[in-house]
Design a protein around this motif. Structure first.
Motif, mmCIF file in Angstrom:
data_model
loop_
_atom_site.group_PDB
_atom_site.id
_atom_site.type_symbol
_atom_site.label_atom_id
_atom_site.label_comp_id
_atom_site.label_asym_id
_atom_site.label_seq_id
_atom_site.Cartn_x
_atom_site.Cartn_y
_atom_site.Cartn_z
ATOM 1 N N ALA A 38 75.221 34.427 54.191
ATOM 2 C CA ALA A 38 75.745 33.915 55.184
ATOM 3 C C ALA A 38 74.856 33.384 56.528
ATOM 4 O O ALA A 38 75.058 32.339 57.033
ATOM 5 N N ILE A 39 73.715 33.856 56.479
ATOM 6 C CA ILE A 39 72.595 33.502 57.500
ATOM 7 C C ILE A 39 71.726 32.456 56.995
ATOM 8 O O ILE A 39 71.623 31.152 57.784
ATOM 9 N N ALA A 40 71.736 32.071 55.685
ATOM 10 C CA ALA A 40 70.941 31.040 55.432
ATOM 11 C C ALA A 40 71.997 29.554 55.433
ATOM 12 O O ALA A 40 71.516 28.475 55.685
ATOM 13 N N SER A 41 73.272 29.778 55.492
ATOM 14 C CA SER A 41 74.210 28.669 55.616
ATOM 15 C C SER A 41 74.020 28.020 56.826
ATOM 16 O O SER A 41 74.414 26.762 56.990
ATOM 17 N N ALA A 42 73.424 28.576 57.941
ATOM 18 C CA ALA A 42 73.257 27.784 59.252
ATOM 19 C C ALA A 42 72.286 26.664 59.060
ATOM 20 O O ALA A 42 72.513 25.656 59.770
ATOM 21 N N ASP A 43 71.384 26.525 58.051
ATOM 22 C CA ASP A 43 70.613 25.525 57.745
ATOM 23 C C ASP A 43 71.301 24.319 57.694
ATOM 24 O O ASP A 43 70.826 23.238 58.012
ATOM 25 N N ALA A 44 72.615 24.245 57.102
ATOM 26 C CA ALA A 44 73.119 23.022 56.688
ATOM 27 C C ALA A 44 73.631 22.584 58.011
ATOM 28 O O ALA A 44 74.030 21.315 58.074
ATOM 29 N N LEU A 45 73.856 23.406 59.021
ATOM 30 C CA LEU A 45 74.268 22.552 60.323
ATOM 31 C C LEU A 45 73.345 21.574 60.974
ATOM 32 O O LEU A 45 73.545 20.903 61.651
ATOM 33 N N HIS A 46 72.043 21.873 60.493
ATOM 34 C CA HIS A 46 71.115 20.734 60.934
ATOM 35 C C HIS A 46 70.605 19.831 59.983
ATOM 36 O O HIS A 46 69.808 18.782 60.459
#
Ligand code: ADP
Length: 570
Positions: A38-46
């Motif tokens: 869940a936390i790693a998925s934020a990378d895709a936002l950037h």
């Protein structure tokens, strides 16, 4: 995985997803995968080409190796519908019925999701003043705090965490004397920690024995004067009696307020380590320093390279948390994303010192504290600067007091949390506190007893062929390794526990960490039962002189039900 039995138990009881019958539907390993993903998925936002699988495995390894753990709500809620990941919130309480009950509602939503809330009640008009709309009489901050307290009592957090609050009142509020004594019998306002908000002006007046003004928050008029030293002594007296209230130094919190144009910082989260603006939230995470110790040429030292790597990954993790977090209110999301504060700290400090053979109450330990924490803050800033290059700065960066030539992604980087449950999961001493006791005797259900021994002490004694169950029982009874005369001198000197350490060294250690921490440091200064009010007063003054942002004290035996007891069963 390196988890010990206590860690497994805590995780199973309180962290794993359960079905409607209360049986876990995920494993401990599954929990760490859920959080990492869940936390790693934020990378895709950037970056649409981001390798989120790689980030996920870095985050997973860092947690399962017990090198870094995020605060409890992140472990509990990441990757789930609730998705509320922060431990710390501050809510505004204005002087109106609408605002008071709005704050209670907002706090309820936060408690339900596992967060803790802090409030300043300083804006509420004093007890007995008039209410224009009804011609009635105002009931004052203390009576409203009781309503907040009742609301908290009614909401058990998802069956796992009971809500926690911080209540703050400024020293110049007309109801300050009632506030100082309002937990005297320990039966009321039990879901609150209380702190008096002190000003530098007040501290100077107390030193000089002068009077100071009490100001009506509603009209801004001075309503009365009190002698500052008398009031200071009343705070000391109340804290000596049962540990409350603590104190915080408001001017210091505001000197480190990175965006003064947004208003004043008036409150902190429940344990005091995270000052925040109204409606701001912050997520915390802690590096387990015991995992950062290596053996080199027969000596144990910090592995600075590993620490640097871990700091960098932890900052990446915590910045991602801000992104994937599901906020309990739009307003909180907005305010939080304006400054993007994170709170990276440490746990296992005392255990690391034991591993290196350095007594906690020495100059060497205080020096090393400065070294470790300045390293973490510096490397944390660098990591946040690297993130800013790709993801941009926090929106209020240009308005902030931070050096403008080094754009940062996060308004603050470091905070030292108590790590109450995280340290159990990490199997290490909590936060920057000394070891409370080296041996606990735990009663198990069938009437047998189990010895629980600090693993570092055990290893050292076994290495020297000194370990025995009888000795452990004696340590449990005596409450301190230092009291066992037949143990080698170096062991008695290094394996100090809370009550071997003078209050001065407690404060000096707190101050050493504070000097290199953006936010604040959670620490309790422990006194023996025989300590006097003068001893407490000295520690308050020392905390002020040494630059702490606040201080909490506890005198052994001063509450009927204390959390930790020496020589008694856990
Ligand atoms: P943990 O080890 O569970 O992550 P800490 O003991 O480090 O938590 O506490 C950090 C912060 O988490 C506290 O200052 C507070 O803001 C919040 N917190 C801790 N315990 C509770 C609780 N029971 N209910 C709500 N918030 C809590």
């Amino acid at each position: 995985m390196k988890l010990n039995a206590n860690a497994e138990t805590v995780l199973k009881q309180r962290y794993l997803i359960k079905d409607e019958n209360g049986n876990p539907v995920e494993t401990v390993d599954g929990m760490f995968h859920r959080v990492a993903k869940a936390i790693a998925s934020a990378d895709a936002l950037h970056d649409e080409h981001a390798d989120t699988d790689k980030t996920e495995s870095i985050f997973y390894d860092m947690m399962t190796n017990l090198e870094f753990l995020p605060n409890s709500p992140t472990l509990m809620n990441a990757g789930r519908d609730l998705g509320q990941l922060s431990a710390c919130f501050v809510l505004p309480v204005e002087d109106s019925m609408e605002s008071i009950f709005e704050a209670i509602k907002q706090a309820a939503l936060i408690h339900k999701s596992g967060g803790g809330t802090g409030f300043s009640f300083s804006r509420l008009r004093q007890e007995g003043s008039t209410v224009n709309s009804t011609g009635g009489v105002a009931s004052g901050p203390i009576s409203f705090m009781k309503v907040f307290n009742m609301a908290t009592e009614a909401i058990k957090q998802g069956g796992s965490r009971r809500g926690a609050n911080m209540g703050i009142l400024r020293i110049d509020h007309p109801d300050i004397l009632k506030f100082i004594d309002c937990k005297a019998d320990n039966t009321e306002i039990t879901n609150f920690n209380l702190s008096v908000g002190l000003t530098e002006e007040f501290m100077k007046a107390a030193e000089a024995g002068k009077d100071y003004d009490l100001v009506d928050p509603h009209t801004g008029e001075t309503v009365k004067q009190l002698n500052a030293r008398t009031v200071f002594n009343k705070i000391v007296d109340a804290a000596w009696r049962n540990g409350e209230p603590g104190i915080i130094f408001l001017d210091r919190l505001n000197r480190d307020n990175i965006v003064p144009e947004q208003g004043k910082i008036e409150a902190t989260n429940p344990c005091g380590e995270q000052p925040l603006l109204p409606h701001e939230s912050c997520n915390l995470g802690s590096i387990n320093l015991t995992q950062m110790v290596k053996a080199e040429k027969g000596r144990k030292t910090f592995d600075w390279e590993k620490l640097e790597r871990t700091v960098k990954q932890a900052v990446h993790f915590l910045d991602n948390v801000i992104e994937v977090n599901k906020y309990p209110l739009d307003q909180i999301e907005h305010t939080t994303k304006q400054t993007r504060k994170i709170g990276l700290g440490v746990m296992g400090w005392a255990d690391s010192l034991l591993m290196m053979g350095i007594p906690y109450n020495t100059e060497e330990a205080v020096q090393l504290a400065e070294e470790v924490m300045s390293f973490i803050t510096e490397k944390g800033r660098q990591a946040s600067q690297q993130l800013a290059e790709v993801r941009g700065t926090f929106p209020l960066f240009e308005q902030s007091i931070l050096p403008q030539d080094r754009p940062q992604r996060n308004g603050t980087i470091t905070t030292i949390a108590p790590t109450g449950t995280l340290s159990i999961i990490g199997g290490c001493s909590s936060g920057v506190e000394p070891v409370f006791a080296y041996v606990f005797i735990r009663n198990i259900m069938d009437g047998t007893e189990m010895l629980e021994v600090n693993p570092i002490l055990k290893e050292e004694l076994e290495k020297r062929g000194l370990y025995s169950e009888g000795l452990m029982r004696r340590i449990a009874q005596e409450g301190a390794v230092s009291h066992i005369k037949e143990l080698p001198e170096d062991i008695r000197r290094v394996f100090v526990s809370t009550h071997d350490i003078s209050p001065e060294y407690h404060v000096r250690m707190q101050a050493a960490f504070q000097r290199h921490t953006d936010n604040a440091v959670s620490k309790t200064v422990n006194f023996s039962n025989e300590a006097t009010r003068e001893d407490v007063a000295k520690v308050y003054s020392l905390a002020f002189t040494l630059g702490c942002k606040g201080v909490t004290i506890y005198r052994d035996g001063s509450r009927d039900e204390q959390v930790l007891n020496i020589g008694k069963v856990k």
